[in-house]
Design an enzyme around this catalytic site. Sequence first.
Site, short mmCIF file in Angstrom:
data_model
loop_
_atom_site.label_atom_id
_atom_site.label_comp_id
_atom_site.label_asym_id
_atom_site.label_seq_id
_atom_site.Cartn_x
_atom_site.Cartn_y
_atom_site.Cartn_z
N TYR A 171 0.84 -1.22 0.00
CA TYR A 171 0.00 0.00 0.00
C TYR A 171 0.87 1.27 0.00
O TYR A 171 0.60 2.22 -0.74
CB TYR A 171 -0.90 -0.06 1.24
CG TYR A 171 -1.87 1.08 1.41
CD1 TYR A 171 -2.94 1.24 0.53
CD2 TYR A 171 -1.75 1.96 2.49
CE1 TYR A 171 -3.86 2.27 0.72
CE2 TYR A 171 -2.67 2.98 2.69
CZ TYR A 171 -3.72 3.14 1.80
OH TYR A 171 -4.63 4.15 1.99
N LYS A 175 0.82 4.08 -2.87
CA LYS A 175 0.42 5.46 -2.55
C LYS A 175 1.56 6.45 -2.80
O LYS A 175 1.31 7.62 -3.10
CB LYS A 175 -0.07 5.54 -1.10
CG LYS A 175 -1.42 4.84 -0.87
CD LYS A 175 -2.51 5.40 -1.77
CE LYS A 175 -3.91 5.11 -1.29
NZ LYS A 175 -4.94 5.52 -2.26
N1 LIG Z 1 -9.82 6.14 5.52
C1 LIG Z 1 -8.63 6.69 5.68
O1 LIG Z 1 -8.27 7.16 6.78
C2 LIG Z 1 -7.69 6.77 4.52
C3 LIG Z 1 -6.38 7.21 4.77
C4 LIG Z 1 -5.50 7.35 3.71
C5 LIG Z 1 -5.93 7.04 2.43
N2 LIG Z 1 -7.19 6.58 2.22
C6 LIG Z 1 -7.58 6.27 0.84
O2 LIG Z 1 -8.86 6.83 0.57
C7 LIG Z 1 -9.52 6.06 -0.43
C8 LIG Z 1 -10.92 5.68 0.04
O3 LIG Z 1 -10.80 4.79 1.14
P1 LIG Z 1 -11.95 4.58 2.25
O4 LIG Z 1 -11.26 4.68 3.54
O5 LIG Z 1 -13.11 5.44 1.95
O6 LIG Z 1 -12.28 3.02 2.01
P2 LIG Z 1 -13.66 2.26 1.69
O7 LIG Z 1 -13.32 0.82 1.71
O8 LIG Z 1 -14.74 2.74 2.60
O9 LIG Z 1 -14.03 2.73 0.21
C9 LIG Z 1 -13.32 2.32 -0.93
C10 LIG Z 1 -14.33 1.96 -2.02
O10 LIG Z 1 -13.60 1.62 -3.21
C11 LIG Z 1 -14.32 0.59 -3.86
N3 LIG Z 1 -13.43 -0.13 -4.79
C12 LIG Z 1 -12.40 -0.95 -4.46
N4 LIG Z 1 -11.83 -1.44 -5.57
C13 LIG Z 1 -12.50 -0.91 -6.64
C14 LIG Z 1 -12.35 -1.03 -8.05
N5 LIG Z 1 -11.40 -1.82 -8.59
N6 LIG Z 1 -13.20 -0.32 -8.84
C15 LIG Z 1 -14.16 0.47 -8.30
N7 LIG Z 1 -14.36 0.60 -6.97
C16 LIG Z 1 -13.53 -0.08 -6.15
C17 LIG Z 1 -14.84 -0.29 -2.74
O11 LIG Z 1 -15.94 -1.09 -3.14
C18 LIG Z 1 -15.19 0.74 -1.67
O12 LIG Z 1 -16.57 1.08 -1.70
C19 LIG Z 1 -8.60 4.85 -0.71
O13 LIG Z 1 -7.80 5.11 -1.83
C20 LIG Z 1 -7.76 4.79 0.56
O14 LIG Z 1 -6.54 4.13 0.32
C21 LIG Z 1 -8.08 6.42 3.23
#
Ligand SMILES: NC(=O)c1ccc[n+]([C@@H]2O[C@H](COP(=O)([O-])OP(=O)(O)OC[C@H]3O[C@@H](n4cnc5c(N)ncnc54)[C@H](O)[C@@H]3O)[C@@H](O)[C@H]2O)c1
Length: 303
Positions: A171, A175
């Site tokens: 990851y 990223k």
């Molecule tokens: N939550 C945090 O604190 C945090 C921190 C740093 C980065 N992020 C990044 O933010 C983004 C959103 O994460 P989140 O926390 O909302 O997670 P989440 O799991 O709630 O949402 C991610 C969504 O992406 C969808 N998804 C996965 N693979 C897919 C694909 N191939 N095609 C289409 N849709 C797909 C999933 O079905 C899911 O609904 C991600 O890139 C994550 O790495 C989140």
Amino acid sequence: MSGICAGRVVVVTGAGRGLGRAHALAFAAEGARVVVNDLGVGLDGVPGPDSPAAAVVTEIRAAGGEAVAHGGDIATTEGAASLVRTAVEAYGRLDTLVNNAGFLRDRMLVNLDEDDWDAVLRVHLKGHFLPLRHAAAHWRAEAKAGRTPVARIVNTSSGAGLLGSVGQGNYSAAKAGILGLTLVAAAELARYGVQVNAVAPAARTRMTERTFTETMAAPAAGFDAMAPENVSPLVVWLGSAASAGVTGRVFEAEGGRITVMEGWRPGPGADKRARWTPAEAGEAALKLLAAAEVPGAVYGARG
Ligand SMILES: NC(=O)c1ccc[n+]([C@@H]2O[C@H](COP(=O)([O-])OP(=O)(O)OC[C@H]3O[C@@H](n4cnc5c(N)ncnc54)[C@H](O)[C@@H]3O)[C@@H](O)[C@H]2O)c1
């Protein structure tokens, strides 16, 4: 609907849940017509029975906004191409792409399978590249036809990409790759009217609520700092015409805090004007390190 995105058409990937859902709702509330993409996969990327994209479209419409669902896999050429096609066919244009979809397969490096490496690199890094590439081709054609767009791409990195995170080698690499991709895209696409920035968010979603339960918990009263909705205002502004002139930048966004990240830059250096021996290079490196700033700690590292 009026707002800073009135008239714009915005695609958000992975918008069925978590941060993407919050972004889609926030764009719609600011007047954008939204393509809500989500493949509906589990936490580890395995496809499930849910259609979260359709549920978010229902929410947007119930609030008086406009949206359509797209259920494709953004890490495939067909998924990415049809994402752009959906925006153009439904609404006649595309103005903003928010790359957000992804999942985790956390393991210590010694236990990390090739499959878990590939799956995470694929969904995050290829899953950013392919929609970006297809949106950029659309905007280049628009620019060449004399309709230079006011286009925006907002990519999603992470603290793991900025500093590294123990147990998340795949990851963190993906990223960090997104940061490099953002810089190149900003430089290459400026001529077509496209600005490209990245955010590194932190919020309570299914991705974080179990691992960081206490940090992510909502307070009984007062400001809920870890609500994903707190990250969306910056993303919406970056995706709007109002962010003119801002490109190739990276922001951390968490709660009420927005931070501009200042990336790799030259620190102390030395030039012998000839080849070093290994022993000399080591001596010089130690002197330079003594004068250099200490890097931020890797997330989860001991001591
Ligand atoms: N939550 C945090 O604190 C945090 C921190 C740093 C980065 N992020 C990044 O933010 C983004 C959103 O994460 P989140 O926390 O909302 O997670 P989440 O799991 O709630 O949402 C991610 C969504 O992406 C969808 N998804 C996965 N693979 C897919 C694909 N191939 N095609 C289409 N849709 C797909 C999933 O079905 C899911 O609904 C991600 O890139 C994550 O790495 C989140």
